[in-house]
Design a protein around this motif. Structure first.
Motif, short mmCIF file in Angstrom:
data_model
loop_
_atom_site.label_atom_id
_atom_site.label_comp_id
_atom_site.label_asym_id
_atom_site.label_seq_id
_atom_site.Cartn_x
_atom_site.Cartn_y
_atom_site.Cartn_z
N PHE A 205 4.26 3.49 -2.80
CA PHE A 205 5.71 3.42 -2.93
C PHE A 205 6.14 3.56 -4.39
N LEU B 178 5.92 7.31 -4.90
CA LEU B 178 6.83 8.09 -4.07
C LEU B 178 8.28 7.93 -4.49
N ILE B 179 8.69 6.71 -4.85
CA ILE B 179 10.10 6.43 -5.14
C ILE B 179 10.31 6.09 -6.62
N ALA C 214 8.66 -2.00 1.98
CA ALA C 214 9.51 -0.84 1.68
C ALA C 214 10.95 -1.24 1.41
N ILE D 267 9.86 5.86 4.59
CA ILE D 267 8.69 5.72 3.71
C ILE D 267 7.61 4.86 4.36
N ASP E 61 11.42 15.09 -2.14
CA ASP E 61 10.69 14.12 -2.96
C ASP E 61 11.39 13.90 -4.30
#
Length: 228
Positions: free
Chosen positions: A35, A38-39, A83, A109, A185
């Motif tokens: 995570f 990804l974020i 998440a 996610i 993304d």
């Protein structure tokens, strides 16, 4: 207690069902790193998984999770609640007005992590098959309502739940179909950079997606979230 390479400390507090709780520790550290990549970086010094309550409930820097779940269900619940540290506590949408941005983005996610990190979903399958099936069931039921409906105004909890969790997830899955995975993304990363510790709205998110994709996307937001 686990200390990550970035100095963050992850705690697991439990009194019963120790075998399954011990088994989730290593994979949840991997999900935490996923995570972050990804974020965007988790900003607080600690995060705690705490045995207690019924089901799972997220709070700032911790979550309560029912103790006696089977291993795979416990792992999935922990992934979903973690998440929420990004989609609600960092990117703090008004979850009563836009539940699909809270639960839906969280679920998106979560299901990616289930496939890419945890191996709970085959990499030859769509990670979102369950969401499509659940949403199509709502459509066939005739009970669907526009996602713009306030959380307290849905006629049924069934319609609210499927809309918030699954149609919110499918908003991002279908946006991927329209603009492509890499622009999506980058949209998520830019969304984090521009709106962490703020209260973003659907328009804020879709405007970033427009900038990253070079496409006009308000038609998609309006039709997908304001209508059935």
């Amino acid at each position: 207690k686990h200390t990550l390479a970035n100095g963050k400390t992850i705690h697991f507090f439990y009194k019963k069902y120790a075998e399954n709780w011990q088994k989730i520790e290593a994979p949840m550290l991997q999900v935490f790193d996923y995570f972050n990549t990804l974020i965007g970086p988790y900003p607080w010094p600690t995060y705690s998984f705490i045995q207690g309550g019924d089901g799972g409930m997220e709070y700032a820097m911790c979550t309560l999770i029912e103790g006696g779940e089977k291993y795979e269900r416990l792992l999935g619940t922990a992934t979903h609640e973690l998440a929420h540290a990004w989609f609600q506590h960092l990117l703090a949408t008004d979850e009563a007005t836009y539940p699909w941005m809270d639960e839906g983005f969280t679920s998106y996610i979560e299901y990616l992590a289930r496939q890419q990190v945890l191996g709970l979903i085959s990499k030859t399958d769509s990670p979102f098959a369950r969401a499509f099936t659940g949403y199509f069931g709502l459509v066939r039921s005739g009970m669907q309502e526009p996602p713009i409906t306030h959380s307290d105004r849905f006629a049924t909890n069934y319609a609210y739940s499927i809309t918030a969790y699954y149609k919110g997830l499918l908003f991002l899955a279908q946006l991927d179909y329209i603009i492509g995975r890499e622009p999506l993304d980058q949209t998520l990363k830019r969304y984090y950079k521009e709106y962490a510790f703020k209260n973003p709205t659907p328009n804020d998110f879709i405007r970033i997606a427009e900038k990253e994709s070079g496409m006009q996307l308000h038609w998609f937001l309006n039709e997908f979230m304001e209508t059935t």
